[in-house]
Write an enzyme that holds these catalytic residues in place. Structure first.
Site, PDB file in Angstrom:
ATOM      1  N   GLU A 182      -5.284  31.826 -41.738  1.00 37.39           N
ATOM      2  CA  GLU A 182      -5.667  31.655 -40.334  1.00 37.39           C
ATOM      3  C   GLU A 182      -4.679  32.337 -39.389  1.00 37.39           C
ATOM      4  O   GLU A 182      -5.065  32.930 -38.382  1.00 37.39           O
ATOM      5  CB  GLU A 182      -5.765  30.161 -40.024  1.00 37.39           C
ATOM      6  CG  GLU A 182      -5.925  29.807 -38.542  1.00 37.39           C
ATOM      7  CD  GLU A 182      -7.299  30.146 -38.005  1.00 37.39           C
ATOM      8  OE1 GLU A 182      -8.232  30.302 -38.828  1.00 37.39           O
ATOM      9  OE2 GLU A 182      -7.436  30.250 -36.778  1.00 37.39           O
TER      10      GLU A 182
ATOM     11  N   LYS B 127       3.654  48.568 -40.086  1.00 34.20           N
ATOM     12  CA  LYS B 127       2.818  48.725 -38.895  1.00 34.20           C
ATOM     13  C   LYS B 127       3.675  48.963 -37.656  1.00 34.20           C
ATOM     14  O   LYS B 127       3.364  49.821 -36.830  1.00 34.20           O
ATOM     15  CB  LYS B 127       1.978  47.472 -38.684  1.00 34.20           C
ATOM     16  CG  LYS B 127       0.712  47.449 -39.494  1.00 34.20           C
ATOM     17  CD  LYS B 127      -0.030  46.167 -39.226  1.00 34.20           C
ATOM     18  CE  LYS B 127      -1.366  46.150 -39.926  1.00 34.20           C
ATOM     19  NZ  LYS B 127      -2.451  46.690 -39.134  1.00 34.20           N
TER      20      LYS B 127
ATOM     21  N   TYR C  96      -3.137  34.990 -39.878  1.00 31.13           N
ATOM     22  CA  TYR C  96      -3.460  36.422 -39.838  1.00 31.13           C
ATOM     23  C   TYR C  96      -4.830  36.672 -39.230  1.00 31.13           C
ATOM     24  O   TYR C  96      -5.078  37.746 -38.692  1.00 31.13           O
ATOM     25  CB  TYR C  96      -3.298  37.029 -41.235  1.00 31.13           C
ATOM     26  CG  TYR C  96      -1.839  36.990 -41.629  1.00 31.13           C
ATOM     27  CD1 TYR C  96      -0.956  37.910 -41.088  1.00 31.13           C
ATOM     28  CD2 TYR C  96      -1.334  35.996 -42.439  1.00 31.13           C
ATOM     29  CE1 TYR C  96       0.389  37.843 -41.369  1.00 31.13           C
ATOM     30  CE2 TYR C  96       0.020  35.920 -42.739  1.00 31.13           C
ATOM     31  CZ  TYR C  96       0.876  36.846 -42.189  1.00 31.13           C
ATOM     32  OH  TYR C  96       2.213  36.777 -42.461  1.00 31.13           O
TER      33      TYR C  96
ATOM     34  N   HIS D 186      -3.686  20.815 -27.318  1.00 25.70           N
ATOM     35  CA  HIS D 186      -3.181  22.124 -26.904  1.00 25.70           C
ATOM     36  C   HIS D 186      -3.225  23.088 -28.086  1.00 25.70           C
ATOM     37  O   HIS D 186      -3.754  24.202 -27.973  1.00 25.70           O
ATOM     38  CB  HIS D 186      -1.753  22.015 -26.368  1.00 25.70           C
ATOM     39  CG  HIS D 186      -1.066  23.334 -26.210  1.00 25.70           C
ATOM     40  ND1 HIS D 186      -1.449  24.258 -25.256  1.00 25.70           N
ATOM     41  CD2 HIS D 186      -0.052  23.916 -26.901  1.00 25.70           C
ATOM     42  CE1 HIS D 186      -0.690  25.338 -25.360  1.00 25.70           C
ATOM     43  NE2 HIS D 186       0.168  25.156 -26.370  1.00 25.70           N
TER      44      HIS D 186
ATOM     45  N   SER E 154     -19.542  28.452 -36.956  1.00 25.33           N
ATOM     46  CA  SER E 154     -19.601  29.590 -36.049  1.00 25.33           C
ATOM     47  C   SER E 154     -18.771  30.752 -36.573  1.00 25.33           C
ATOM     48  O   SER E 154     -19.230  31.903 -36.632  1.00 25.33           O
ATOM     49  CB  SER E 154     -19.104  29.156 -34.667  1.00 25.33           C
ATOM     50  OG  SER E 154     -18.757  30.272 -33.895  1.00 25.33           O
ATOM     51  N   SER E 155     -17.530  30.461 -36.988  1.00 27.76           N
ATOM     52  CA  SER E 155     -16.646  31.536 -37.441  1.00 27.76           C
ATOM     53  C   SER E 155     -17.196  32.203 -38.690  1.00 27.76           C
ATOM     54  O   SER E 155     -17.150  33.430 -38.831  1.00 27.76           O
ATOM     55  CB  SER E 155     -15.261  30.992 -37.759  1.00 27.76           C
ATOM     56  OG  SER E 155     -14.748  30.325 -36.657  1.00 27.76           O
TER      57      SER E 155
ATOM     58  N   HIS F  47      -2.553  29.438 -43.521  1.00 28.41           N
ATOM     59  CA  HIS F  47      -1.794  30.667 -43.426  1.00 28.41           C
ATOM     60  C   HIS F  47      -2.656  31.905 -43.269  1.00 28.41           C
ATOM     61  O   HIS F  47      -2.374  32.738 -42.420  1.00 28.41           O
ATOM     62  CB  HIS F  47      -0.706  30.829 -44.470  1.00 28.41           C
ATOM     63  CG  HIS F  47       0.367  31.707 -43.898  1.00 28.41           C
ATOM     64  ND1 HIS F  47       1.336  31.217 -43.048  1.00 28.41           N
ATOM     65  CD2 HIS F  47       0.511  33.033 -43.907  1.00 28.41           C
ATOM     66  CE1 HIS F  47       2.053  32.227 -42.591  1.00 28.41           C
ATOM     67  NE2 HIS F  47       1.578  33.334 -43.098  1.00 28.41           N
TER      68      HIS F  47
ATOM     69  N   SER G  61      -3.440  49.146 -32.000  1.00 25.09           N
ATOM     70  CA  SER G  61      -3.573  50.426 -32.710  1.00 25.09           C
ATOM     71  C   SER G  61      -4.582  51.355 -32.043  1.00 25.09           C
ATOM     72  O   SER G  61      -4.602  52.549 -32.333  1.00 25.09           O
ATOM     73  CB  SER G  61      -3.996  50.180 -34.164  1.00 25.09           C
ATOM     74  OG  SER G  61      -3.088  49.331 -34.813  1.00 25.09           O
TER      75      SER G  61
ATOM     76  N   ASP H 225     -26.613  47.649 -32.756  1.00 25.11           N
ATOM     77  CA  ASP H 225     -26.263  46.229 -32.649  1.00 25.11           C
ATOM     78  C   ASP H 225     -25.611  45.830 -33.959  1.00 25.11           C
ATOM     79  O   ASP H 225     -25.391  46.680 -34.832  1.00 25.11           O
ATOM     80  CB  ASP H 225     -27.508  45.356 -32.367  1.00 25.11           C
ATOM     81  CG  ASP H 225     -27.135  44.077 -31.605  1.00 25.11           C
ATOM     82  OD1 ASP H 225     -26.096  43.479 -31.939  1.00 25.11           O
ATOM     83  OD2 ASP H 225     -27.864  43.701 -30.681  1.00 25.11           O
TER      84      ASP H 225
ATOM     85  N   ARG I  23      10.510  18.855 -32.855  1.00 20.24           N
ATOM     86  CA  ARG I  23       9.181  19.053 -32.269  1.00 20.24           C
ATOM     87  C   ARG I  23       8.530  17.704 -32.019  1.00 20.24           C
ATOM     88  O   ARG I  23       8.904  16.702 -32.585  1.00 20.24           O
ATOM     89  CB  ARG I  23       8.273  19.781 -33.267  1.00 20.24           C
ATOM     90  CG  ARG I  23       8.655  21.135 -33.626  1.00 20.24           C
ATOM     91  CD  ARG I  23       7.796  21.604 -34.800  1.00 20.24           C
ATOM     92  NE  ARG I  23       6.400  21.817 -34.403  1.00 20.24           N
ATOM     93  CZ  ARG I  23       5.489  22.350 -35.225  1.00 20.24           C
ATOM     94  NH1 ARG I  23       5.798  22.694 -36.448  1.00 20.24           N
ATOM     95  NH2 ARG I  23       4.246  22.533 -34.817  1.00 20.24           N
TER      96      ARG I  23
ATOM     97  N   HIS J 213       5.101  28.035 -47.801  1.00 17.68           N
ATOM     98  CA  HIS J 213       6.315  28.130 -46.991  1.00 17.68           C
ATOM     99  C   HIS J 213       6.257  27.190 -45.776  1.00 17.68           C
ATOM    100  O   HIS J 213       7.236  27.031 -45.081  1.00 17.68           O
ATOM    101  CB  HIS J 213       6.645  29.583 -46.591  1.00 17.68           C
ATOM    102  CG  HIS J 213       5.684  30.208 -45.635  1.00 17.68           C
ATOM    103  ND1 HIS J 213       5.431  31.548 -45.615  1.00 17.68           N
ATOM    104  CD2 HIS J 213       4.917  29.687 -44.665  1.00 17.68           C
ATOM    105  CE1 HIS J 213       4.553  31.817 -44.678  1.00 17.68           C
ATOM    106  NE2 HIS J 213       4.226  30.706 -44.083  1.00 17.68           N
ATOM    107  N   HIS J 214       5.080  26.597 -45.560  1.00 20.26           N
ATOM    108  CA  HIS J 214       4.994  25.544 -44.544  1.00 20.26           C
ATOM    109  C   HIS J 214       5.441  24.204 -45.121  1.00 20.26           C
ATOM    110  O   HIS J 214       5.493  23.216 -44.409  1.00 20.26           O
ATOM    111  CB  HIS J 214       3.557  25.413 -44.031  1.00 20.26           C
ATOM    112  CG  HIS J 214       3.055  26.641 -43.353  1.00 20.26           C
ATOM    113  ND1 HIS J 214       3.197  26.851 -42.008  1.00 20.26           N
ATOM    114  CD2 HIS J 214       2.427  27.746 -43.826  1.00 20.26           C
ATOM    115  CE1 HIS J 214       2.667  28.022 -41.681  1.00 20.26           C
ATOM    116  NE2 HIS J 214       2.195  28.587 -42.771  1.00 20.26           N
TER     117      HIS J 214
ATOM    118  N   TRP K 112      -2.306  19.600 -34.559  1.00 29.17           N
ATOM    119  CA  TRP K 112      -3.394  20.542 -34.873  1.00 29.17           C
ATOM    120  C   TRP K 112      -3.546  20.672 -36.383  1.00 29.17           C
ATOM    121  O   TRP K 112      -4.592  21.039 -36.885  1.00 29.17           O
ATOM    122  CB  TRP K 112      -3.147  21.916 -34.224  1.00 29.17           C
ATOM    123  CG  TRP K 112      -2.356  22.887 -35.049  1.00 29.17           C
ATOM    124  CD1 TRP K 112      -1.005  22.919 -35.172  1.00 29.17           C
ATOM    125  CD2 TRP K 112      -2.848  23.951 -35.874  1.00 29.17           C
ATOM    126  NE1 TRP K 112      -0.622  23.926 -36.007  1.00 29.17           N
ATOM    127  CE2 TRP K 112      -1.739  24.581 -36.452  1.00 29.17           C
ATOM    128  CE3 TRP K 112      -4.126  24.436 -36.171  1.00 29.17           C
ATOM    129  CZ2 TRP K 112      -1.858  25.676 -37.326  1.00 29.17           C
ATOM    130  CZ3 TRP K 112      -4.241  25.517 -37.034  1.00 29.17           C
ATOM    131  CH2 TRP K 112      -3.117  26.123 -37.594  1.00 29.17           C
TER     132      TRP K 112
ATOM    133  N   THR L 164       3.989  44.362 -42.537  1.00 31.55           N
ATOM    134  CA  THR L 164       4.079  44.124 -41.095  1.00 31.55           C
ATOM    135  C   THR L 164       5.070  45.102 -40.477  1.00 31.55           C
ATOM    136  O   THR L 164       4.797  45.694 -39.426  1.00 31.55           O
ATOM    137  CB  THR L 164       4.520  42.675 -40.832  1.00 31.55           C
ATOM    138  OG1 THR L 164       3.749  41.817 -41.671  1.00 31.55           O
ATOM    139  CG2 THR L 164       4.307  42.298 -39.398  1.00 31.55           C
TER     140      THR L 164
END
Lengths: 208, 644
Positions: free
Chosen positions: B279, B355, B281, B88, B193-194, B277, B292, B117, B474, B326-327, B163, B352
């Site tokens: 990721e 914004k 963002y 998931h 790909s990314s 991290h 926006s 293009d 969890r 921080h993880h 994950w 943040t």
């Protein structure tokens, strides 16, 4: 390697920088992180192996094991790779003067120097293997083979591209219009070379 | 060197490829999709594929919620549960939110900067095909991760390491079968790909802008694409290294993460979160860009504080590199490290917050038109703010020690990824749907979709906040009665099914709207950015004449001028209504379609399969087969002319 563009895109881009050149620089920038991760892992695990053999002399259970690194040998193969950057520059200089034959000669010379380096690496890996170092022996074996192996893979890709470019350029009428192709391959080749200088310094020369 | 090189050497294959290219160039039939290099078609394929994976990941979530709805449930066993939550998370992050964002990059960036293009159309097609094959490969692990037939006896083969794939959970000792191998190779393939997409969009945005489209006249969405793409090309190599290390450990007996050999499993955590991290963002910045764009259109005001929104986006991207630990507060990094990462994490909430205030400032005093895209955007702001604030709670080290591995964390990141990223992306779908289909999405179904999703979302995840504070951990597959968790879990499950209902409403909406006979013009929302200046759907060449840009929100400025009171009044029509003429565009050379990116993209899954089963002499040859396939694709690609 890419087909020569019909319109010189240098005049069309917003910045004046060719799209493909920008792409190559970005690719190399991201490669820095790739090799950074591998080199960082090697440095983190330096001297952490719990079993012999080691890069330099080490002692386990009162027994001294001779170090595996052969600095003079690797210095020579590092020198060979460094020289291949010189021949790469000469290849680009040749095609910029419309010298297709010179391009061919220097591309081949670069490829041969690259292959010499790879042969040296194959020899070194074999030696280490006979001395008892495999991917599974200890942290040194795992980190060393994966780091230098990925570098070797990059050199191999470079050699493949050099040989391909040699064939394509000699079978077609390459002129200075095509010099960007050579320049891009040169960027890649110099980068792989620089990575080796970093690896050689951090892994082989500086021992703490 | 000419394109005839291939044709002369291999007349049959060359001729076949040539025929496919010609057929595809007509924009009709299956080949015109398979061989397309048109950024709009690639964007649509990205979106459709990601949506299918969204349904897959959603079903996984629903099974998880059904299992947890009541205490001591036994719908799935703990092993199946591990595999379900692993897939998931992996599916939603890598196969849904990232490719949905990529869909928007593809659809919008060239239109917004006035280009025909992307910089490398075939590389773009390659990105898509690698994403598709990598996603299918990863999902196939349900069936292939265990011995043949095991799936039908209830043994799921999918990865079971979460994950985040923490070492040593992913070692062969603790995760037998090949699920983790499929996971690791799948992520490597998706990374290709990314990264290819990231390179492509950076070059496109830097180099393909229309005359006058300076950086600070670019729509915020384009800026956020640029920031995201930089994050992708620098974050992906790090996880690539970590995944290679994991695979060397698993397949070839390496000792990277083996404690017995002196290795440290924490190395994985550092590498994973140094990627992970940024990721986060990568997932949220595109949605911020979408919001926006939507808010100014429906407030009929320019974006409030454009430079602040741009720079705070860049600041977030930059600072995202300094907050990964921080993880890992509870892993024992020490007080100094924890304090430093805590401070950095608090700091990142500043841009943040900027914004959020700018979005509110955009709506303030605007003549607001309430419709589905706006609702999703406002929902985004509200839900993302809650998510952000709970994030600030996590940044406090002592507070995080209590919340670590509880449902509070689960609630937090769903709050930013569903309430944030997914709301933003759905808003974007409603906003730009007419541009690419020529039809508006139905407003009644749209509002039903939004409100059921909004209520369902809060019903699912606010109870999880409470569950977390009550101490529910969890990743547990069941819990005992009498812990007081039953009620809130039941609420969360009810909410999850309400979200599922809202997704059905969305699908109905798309079907109903696509059947509608009503068509819209190029500019149904009275938009501000260049994509609204061309017909809907846009012609293959996008712009008959490349626009010259004179200001931020240039298209708006061609439609309105401000009177003395600062109120926009329509410019007296001078015949140029912004739409390009219908039959313009003859003689524009577009890149020719090509199947070679697809061929090149087929190789990696063969190589990966060969490596996973390298002990099997029948499957080992897949490695050279895959390598040759990719090489043939790449060489053909390099030698084939860009246009004919």
């Amino acid at each position: 390697m890419q087909h020569a563009p019909t319109i010189d895109p240098g005049h069309e881009t917003s910045t004046g920088i060719d799209n493909r050149k920008l792409l190559m620089w970005l690719f190399l920038a991201s490669e820095v992180l790739f090799f950074g991760g591998l080199i960082g892992t090697y440095l983190l695990y330096r001297n952490s192996s719990v079993a012999p053999p080691c890069p330099t002399d080490c002692v386990f259970d009162g027994v001294t094991y001779q170090g595996l690194f052969d600095i003079p040998f690797t210095s020579i193969s590092a020198f060979v790779l460094l020289m291949s950057s010189v021949t790469m520059v000469l290849a680009l200089a040749a095609i910029q003067r419309n010298n297709k034959r010179g391009l061919g000669i220097w591309l081949l010379a670069t490829a041969l120097l690259g292959m010499t380096f790879l042969a040296g690496q194959a020899f070194e890996f074999t030696e280490f293997y006979h001395e008892g170092l495999t991917l599974n022996t200890n942290l040194f074996g795992t980190t060393f083979f994966v780091l230098t192996g990925f570098h070797g893979a990059h050199v191999s890709v470079g050699v493949l591209l050099l040989v391909s470019m040699f064939i394509v350029s000699q079978r077609n009428d390459w002129t200075k219009e095509h010099s960007l192709n050579v320049e891009l391959l040169g960027l890649y080749w110099h980068f792989v070379d620089i990575v080796w200088i970093v690896i050689f310094t951090l892994v082989y020369l500086i021992q703490t | 060197m000419s394109g005839a090189v291939i044709g002369q050497q291999r007349p049959t294959i060359g001729e076949a490829l040539r025929r496919i290219r010609l057929e595809a160039a007509t924009y009709h039939g299956v080949w015109s999709w398979i061989a397309t290099v048109d950024h709009k078609r690639i964007g649509l394929m990205y979106g459709a594929t990601a949506f299918v994976f969204f349904l897959v990941g959603g079903v996984e979530a629903l099974i998880i919620r059904l299992q947890l709805a009541r205490p001591d449930a036994s719908l799935v066993d703990p092993d199946q549960f591990n595999r379900l939550f692993t897939m998931h998370g992996t599916t939603m992050v890598f196969l849904v939110v990232m490719p949905l964002s990529a869909a928007f990059f593809n659809l919008l960036v060239p239109l917004m900067i006035g280009a025909r293009d992307v910089a490398f159309p075939r590389l773009n097609a390659f990105s898509y095909w690698v994403f598709l094959t990598g996603g299918l490969f990863m999902t196939a692990s349900f069936f292939t991760g265990n011995p043949a037939g095991a799936f039908f006896e209830g043994h799921l083969g999918a990865p079971d390491g979460g994950w985040f794939g923490y070492a040593p959970l992913t070692s062969t000792q603790f995760s037998q079968g090949t699920g983790i191998d499929f996971w690791a190779f799948g992520l490597l393939i998706l990374g290709v790909s990314s990264m290819a997409g990231g390179f492509n969009f950076i070059v496109t945005i830097i180099n393909m802008r229309a005359p006058g489209m300076t950086l600070f006249r670019m729509p915020v969405f384009v800026w956020m694409t640029l920031a995201t793409s930089f994050l992708i090309i620098f974050a992906m190599p790090i996880i690539t290294v970590a995944l290679f290390q994991l695979l060397f450990d698993r397949l070839f007996g390496g000792v990277f993460f083996s404690v017995a050999d002196g290795g440290t499993p924490l190395l994985w955590q550092h590498m994973f979160w140094l990627f992970g991290h940024p990721e986060v963002y990568i997932l949220i910045l595109p949605a911020m860009g979408i919001v926006s764009e939507i808010l100014p259109t429906f407030s009929r005001k320019p974006l409030f504080g454009y430079p602040f929104v741009v720079f705070s986006g860049l600041a977030i991207a930059f600072m995202s590199w300094g907050v990964w630990a921080h993880h890992m507060y509870t892993t024992g990094l020490g007080t100094t490290a924890n304090a430093a990462f805590g401070v950095a994490t608090i700091l990142i909430s500043v841009p943040t917050g900027i914004k959020i205030f700018n979005w509110l400032g955009t709506m303030w005093g605007g003549s607001i038109k309430i419709n589905t895209p706006l609702l999703f955007s406002v929902g985004f702001i509200a839900m993302f703010t809650i998510g952000g604030l709970t994030g600030v709670m996590h940044s406090m080290v002592p507070s995080d020690y209590q919340q670590q591995d509880t449902y509070f964390v689960v609630a937090h990141f769903h709050q930013v990824l569903v309430g944030g990223a997914l709301f933003g992306l759905f808003g974007g779908i409603y906003y730009w749907f007419p541009k690419f289909s020529g039809r508006l999405l139905n407003e009644k179904w749209g509002q039903l979709h939004f409100w059921t999703m909004f209520v369902g979302f809060n019903l699912t995840f606010q109870p999880m906040m409470i569950l977390g504070l009550l101490g529910m951990p969890r990743r547990i597959s069941s819990y005992s009665d009498g812990l007081g968790w039953g009620f809130w879990n039941m609420m969360a499950t009810a909410g999850a099914f309400l979200i599922a209902f809202s997704v059905v409403a969305f699908i109905v909406n798309v079907v109903v709207s696509m059947r509608s006979r009503e068509r819209v013009g190029g500019d149904p929302w009275d938009g501000r950015t260049l994509e609204w200046a061309i017909p809907s759907p846009p012609p293959a060449y996008n712009f008959a004449t490349i626009p010259t840009v004179k200001a931020l929100d240039d298209f708006w400025n061609t439609k309105y001028v401000e009177n003395e009171a600062g109120i926009p009044v329509p410019v007296v029509a001078d015949g140029a209504n912004g739409d390009d003429e219908e039959d313009a565009g003859h003689g524009i050379h577009l890149p020719s379609p090509s199947v070679l990116p697809l061929i090149a993209a087929l190789g990696p899954v063969f190589i990966a399969t060969g490596f996973i089963y390298h002990g099997n002499p029948w499957l080992l040859p897949l490695i050279p087969v895959g390598a040759v396939t990719t090489l043939v694709g790449l060489y053909g690609w390099a030698l084939e002319p860009v246009t004919e």
